[in-house]
Motif scaffolding. Sequence first.
Motif, PDB file in Angstrom:
ATOM      1  N   ARG A  97       0.845  -1.193   0.000  1.00  0.00           N
ATOM      2  CA  ARG A  97       0.000   0.000   0.000  1.00  0.00           C
ATOM      3  C   ARG A  97       0.885   1.250   0.000  1.00  0.00           C
ATOM      4  O   ARG A  97       1.181   1.797   1.057  1.00  0.00           O
ATOM      5  CB  ARG A  97      -0.914   0.020   1.224  1.00  0.00           C
TER       6      ARG A  97
ATOM      7  N   ASN B 140     -10.130   6.145  -1.755  1.00  0.00           N
ATOM      8  CA  ASN B 140      -8.702   5.840  -1.868  1.00  0.00           C
ATOM      9  C   ASN B 140      -8.392   4.818  -2.958  1.00  0.00           C
ATOM     10  O   ASN B 140      -7.229   4.560  -3.253  1.00  0.00           O
ATOM     11  CB  ASN B 140      -8.151   5.352  -0.526  1.00  0.00           C
ATOM     12  N   LYS B 141      -9.405   4.246  -3.589  1.00  0.00           N
ATOM     13  CA  LYS B 141      -9.173   3.261  -4.652  1.00  0.00           C
ATOM     14  C   LYS B 141      -9.099   3.899  -6.031  1.00  0.00           C
ATOM     15  O   LYS B 141      -8.690   3.240  -6.989  1.00  0.00           O
ATOM     16  CB  LYS B 141     -10.284   2.206  -4.650  1.00  0.00           C
TER      17      LYS B 141
ATOM     18  N   LEU C 140      -7.413   5.651  -8.425  1.00  0.00           N
ATOM     19  CA  LEU C 140      -6.101   6.132  -8.846  1.00  0.00           C
ATOM     20  C   LEU C 140      -6.123   6.494 -10.323  1.00  0.00           C
ATOM     21  O   LEU C 140      -6.574   5.710 -11.157  1.00  0.00           O
ATOM     22  CB  LEU C 140      -5.038   5.058  -8.594  1.00  0.00           C
TER      23      LEU C 140
ATOM     24  N   ILE D 132      -4.910  10.633  -6.583  1.00  0.00           N
ATOM     25  CA  ILE D 132      -6.174  10.196  -6.013  1.00  0.00           C
ATOM     26  C   ILE D 132      -6.909  11.456  -5.573  1.00  0.00           C
ATOM     27  O   ILE D 132      -6.401  12.212  -4.753  1.00  0.00           O
ATOM     28  CB  ILE D 132      -5.958   9.262  -4.809  1.00  0.00           C
TER      29      ILE D 132
ATOM     30  N   TYR E  75     -10.356   7.263   5.392  1.00  0.00           N
ATOM     31  CA  TYR E  75      -9.072   6.743   4.916  1.00  0.00           C
ATOM     32  C   TYR E  75      -7.888   7.648   5.232  1.00  0.00           C
ATOM     33  O   TYR E  75      -6.737   7.219   5.143  1.00  0.00           O
ATOM     34  CB  TYR E  75      -9.136   6.526   3.393  1.00  0.00           C
TER      35      TYR E  75
ATOM     36  N   HIS F  20      -3.039   3.310  -0.858  1.00  0.00           N
ATOM     37  CA  HIS F  20      -3.691   2.747  -2.043  1.00  0.00           C
ATOM     38  C   HIS F  20      -3.126   1.345  -2.279  1.00  0.00           C
ATOM     39  O   HIS F  20      -1.929   1.166  -2.475  1.00  0.00           O
ATOM     40  CB  HIS F  20      -3.446   3.622  -3.268  1.00  0.00           C
TER      41      HIS F  20
END
Length: 291
Positions: A31, A136-137, A139, A220, A230, A242
């Motif tokens: 991450r 946060n996913k 990208l 992000i 997050y 991430h």
Amino acid sequence: MLVEQNESTPVSPLYHFTREEGLRGILTGQRPWFFSHLQQSDKREFEYALGVARQVLREVGQTGDFLMDNFCACVGDMIETSGLASPFEFYLLSLSSHRDHPPQWQQYGDGGRGYAIGFAPSLFQPDRDELYDEANKNLHMGRVIYGDAATAARHRLAVASAAEITSRIGNAQPELVRQAPCSHYLATMARELLASQLIWNCLTAKEQSFADERETRGVILNVRAKFDPYRQTFNGRNYVEHEMPLKDSGAIAEILIGPHAPTGAEDRVRSLLNAEGYSSTIPVVRSAALL
């Protein structure tokens, strides 16, 4: 943004230069940390791109068309009032197409004592056209452009297109403007430009003096409240994690050891990789850079 990302999709590894603590954290957790744009090392970086945007807005907003000109003025007022962030947040990861670059080692690789992770391009291929619910996913990859001319041209493309749409729709449907104050219509269109394109342009542009970095940015971004579950803090800096499938075959192209890293660093990295279940075929190579 999808168009920008498709144009920025890498075809060769991208390198992230970091200290030993960063290397261990990335490999252990899979991450990488993306830090807030407000807490980057160069506090003036985004002011540059905003300054170019202000100039483009002044130039485009001199057509004599009431809606176009006032649209540009409205966007300019929003920038002056709120800057780049409100009501959004942006988190960034810096990567470079340079493999073994002395300035990168010096500035980001702990003065040559750190490490560089070569991320394979397979990690950055766009595979979705919808956003995740989890902020946060989401990208996006953006290749940084450098210098006044390139930055202004990209701003102008977005601003002129948005201004023309604002004018065309407003003049073709006067009842839309009459139903609500004209200022409300212009403000709505201005916010759309800021949210969809102008912010992105500012996040992926830098002064010409930085061109040798050959940077690609992982970005992000979302509205601030979406990051509340997050957002974390380290040494006074906000970041989000991430998740990346770094243990997948070929995901890590190689790991470079800094030219000034201590003796035995290669063995420590290899031990870490083995302990975390990474492939034994990942190259671990000592930098040949001269600092």
